[in-house]
Write an enzyme that holds these catalytic residues in place. Structure first.
Site, short mmCIF file in Angstrom:
data_model
loop_
_atom_site.label_atom_id
_atom_site.label_comp_id
_atom_site.label_asym_id
_atom_site.label_seq_id
_atom_site.Cartn_x
_atom_site.Cartn_y
_atom_site.Cartn_z
N PRO A 285 2.36 24.88 -14.58
CA PRO A 285 3.51 25.78 -14.55
C PRO A 285 3.33 26.97 -15.50
O PRO A 285 2.80 26.81 -16.60
CB PRO A 285 4.67 24.90 -15.02
CG PRO A 285 4.03 23.86 -15.88
CD PRO A 285 2.63 23.66 -15.34
N ARG A 287 5.59 30.60 -15.09
CA ARG A 287 6.87 31.30 -15.16
C ARG A 287 8.02 30.41 -15.60
O ARG A 287 8.86 30.81 -16.41
CB ARG A 287 7.17 31.88 -13.78
CG ARG A 287 8.40 32.74 -13.71
CD ARG A 287 8.81 33.06 -12.26
NE ARG A 287 7.71 33.31 -11.37
CZ ARG A 287 7.25 34.54 -11.05
NH1 ARG A 287 7.84 35.61 -11.53
NH2 ARG A 287 6.23 34.67 -10.23
N TYR A 327 6.46 44.44 -7.29
CA TYR A 327 6.97 43.49 -6.27
C TYR A 327 8.41 43.79 -5.87
O TYR A 327 9.07 42.93 -5.29
CB TYR A 327 6.94 42.05 -6.81
CG TYR A 327 5.73 41.66 -7.61
CD1 TYR A 327 4.50 41.48 -6.99
CD2 TYR A 327 5.83 41.45 -8.97
CE1 TYR A 327 3.39 41.10 -7.74
CE2 TYR A 327 4.72 41.07 -9.72
CZ TYR A 327 3.50 40.91 -9.09
OH TYR A 327 2.42 40.54 -9.84
N CYS A 355 5.68 59.07 -15.57
CA CYS A 355 5.69 60.08 -14.52
C CYS A 355 5.29 59.49 -13.17
O CYS A 355 4.21 59.76 -12.65
CB CYS A 355 4.77 61.22 -14.91
SG CYS A 355 5.32 61.94 -16.45
N1 LLP Z 1 -1.90 28.08 -11.15
C1 LLP Z 1 -2.56 29.04 -10.48
C2 LLP Z 1 -3.85 28.74 -9.90
C3 LLP Z 1 -1.96 30.31 -10.34
O1 LLP Z 1 -2.61 31.25 -9.66
C4 LLP Z 1 -0.70 30.57 -10.91
C5 LLP Z 1 -0.07 31.89 -10.78
C6 LLP Z 1 -0.07 29.54 -11.63
C7 LLP Z 1 -0.69 28.30 -11.71
C8 LLP Z 1 1.26 29.71 -12.29
O2 LLP Z 1 2.26 30.01 -11.37
P1 LLP Z 1 3.79 30.09 -11.87
O3 LLP Z 1 4.19 28.72 -12.33
O4 LLP Z 1 3.86 31.08 -12.97
O5 LLP Z 1 4.51 30.53 -10.67
N2 LLP Z 1 2.53 38.39 -11.46
C9 LLP Z 1 3.36 37.67 -10.50
C10 LLP Z 1 3.04 36.22 -10.46
C11 LLP Z 1 1.59 35.92 -10.17
C12 LLP Z 1 1.26 34.46 -10.17
C13 LLP Z 1 -0.20 34.24 -10.09
N3 LLP Z 1 -0.61 32.88 -10.15
C14 LLP Z 1 4.83 37.92 -10.80
O6 LLP Z 1 5.12 38.64 -11.76
O7 LLP Z 1 5.70 37.46 -10.08
#
Ligand code: LLP
Length: 430
Positions: A285, A287, A327, A355
């Site tokens: 996890p 986010r 996004y 800008c």
């Molecule tokens: N594991 C892998 C292999 C991943 O690619 C990711 C996120 C995670 C775990 C963690 O995912 P989470 O629990 O954070 O959802 N920049 C984007 C989010 C990109 C996520 C990329 N991979 C945003 O700001 O929404």
């Protein structure tokens, strides 16, 4: 004094009209440290972690914080101290883990484009597992490990082809995404891995996307993953750990993702029913551990009324908060001192000084503001600082970690000369 919580944002609340994170009045922090400023709550991060820990009580699990969400050293240090390993996607992230005192043995290395140098670095550090994303990578990893007299621990990331029902840029588990190995190819790929002399098969993993707010994609992905484990083990290859990735969403704008413990109660019931409940489990996890533990504080510079739109121009921008530009993401924006100005509320697009027309932080927000007022951009703990840039030669903000009534300055504000430190002038004309 009346205290009013902000739903979905633990530790953030108004006391009378002033916004607090834990016991810190945010306007005091903004005045002392300047803006833009990221402020994180340690308690909120630990609360989010505790929900996972509760959900997994009595199970064999390693929580690997996906540090791309927020890779500040003190944040890593905090999670390492509370037992977390890390999901990394570069050699740079591995260096951060080590600098923060994390255990490389609890690191898993994901990503579709690991270089040979990164593989060597990770093998030398003794990381826990490589999550391999292609058949070509498998061959290269085996050769690199063999040249070092080692066997690399591997898990193969499978693409379960389920729709995570999230923004297309952050959906990763569909056939047409660049991630993982198609589930039709999985058994053959494991057979190849088992033959390669530089590899040691230890697990299987999947990650279907990010900001997932429903349970069903997880349940579907788990079914597909377990079908594959059955087929791989029937082919004589043992799978020690099952890694279900990350992806659980947070409340940005009235979103209602399941709580981590409730989601895992359901997933563990399925694992038990299928006879895999006692396996070593891993999750990644990002986010959901940090997103709603942080805010970005910003000052209103100018109000610019227009014929069709009013703009509220603030001193934070898309380089500090890239998610809206990338996004079309929603982040809540609230005043640090509600009712301070006595201004009537108006509808504004909240924009930064960069800008680019894409430099907006919030659209059509009703705010009562005047120049000099301070605002908090919410849900800024994940994918803000870590995705930040210095575009327009804007230095990176300072970062604070609040702990009760105390604060730690965990990153000082960048200086302008830090930004161009590695640049060189060409020789003077003769
Ligand atoms: N594991 C892998 C292999 C991943 O690619 C990711 C996120 C995670 C775990 C963690 O995912 P989470 O629990 O954070 O959802 N920049 C984007 C989010 C990109 C996520 C990329 N991979 C945003 O700001 O929404």
């Amino acid at each position: 004094m009346t205290s009013r919580p902000l739903p979905g944002h633990p530790q953030l609340h108004y006391r009378d009209d002033a916004l607090y994170l834990e016991d810190q009045r945010l306007s005091d922090l903004a005045r002392e440290h300047g803006t833009p400023l990221y402020v994180y709550s340690q308690a909120a991060m630990l609360q989010a972690l505790a929900a996972y820990q509760r959900g997994f009580a009595g199970r064999k699990v390693q929580i690997c914080y996906a540090m791309k969400a927020n890779s500040s050293l003190a944040v890593l240090q905090l999670f390492a101290r509370h037992g977390c390993g890390f999901d990394i996607v570069s050699g740079g992230e591995l260096e951060r883990v080590i600098a923060a005192g994390g255990d490389p043995g609890k690191v898993i290395f994901s990503g579709v484009g690991k270089t040979r140098a990164e593989m060597r670095q990770a093998l030398q550090a003794g990381i826990g597992c490589f999550n391999v994303e292609s058949e070509a990578e498998l061959e290269v990893l085996s050769a690199v490990a063999q040249s070092m007299g080692l066997r690399a621990p591997v898990s193969i990331r499978v693409n379960p082809n389920v729709d995570a029902k999230t923004h297309p840029y952050i959906s990763t588990g569909l056939k047409d995404n660049k991630f993982g190995i198609a589930h039709e190819r999985t058994v053959a790929t494991y057979q190849r891995a088992a033959q390669l002399p530089g590899l040691r098969v230890v697990g299987i993993d999947c990650h279907i996307g990010s900001q997932i707010t429903e349970e069903s994609p997880y349940l579907d992905a788990m079914d597909r993953l377990l079908d594959l484990v059955q087929a791989i083990e029937a082919a004589g290859i043992a799978i020690q750990h099952l890694d279900f990735g990350g992806g659980l969403g947070i409340d940005y704008n009235g979103d209602r993702p399941p709580a981590a413990d409730a989601l895992w109660a359901q997933l563990l019931a399925k694992l038990d029913a299928r006879g895999y409940g006692q396996r070593q489990l891993m999750i990644e996890p990002g986010r959901s551990l940090v997103g709603n533990a942080g805010v970005c504080l910003t000052e209103v510079l100018y109000l610019k009324p227009g014929e069709h739109k009013n703009f509220c121009i603030v001193d934070a921008a898309m380089n500090d908060l890239p998610r809206p530009a990338m996004y079309q993401a929603y982040h809540g924006i609230v005043p640090l001192e509600a009712g301070a100005t006595g201004q009537a509320a108006q509808v504004y697009d909240v924009v930064g000084p960069i800008c680019e027309s894409g430099d907006w932080l919030g659209r059509e927000r009703s705010l009562s503001v005047a120049p000099g007022d301070l605002l908090a951009v919410l849900s800024a703990g994940a994918y803000c600082s870590s995705m930040g840039s210095t575009y327009n030669t804007r230095p990176r903000p300072a970062e604070l970690l609040v702990d009760g009534a105390g604060t730690h300055l965990i990153r000082t504000r960048e200086g302008i000369s830090d930004i161009y430190r590695n640049e060189r002038l060409i020789p003077a004309k003769a």
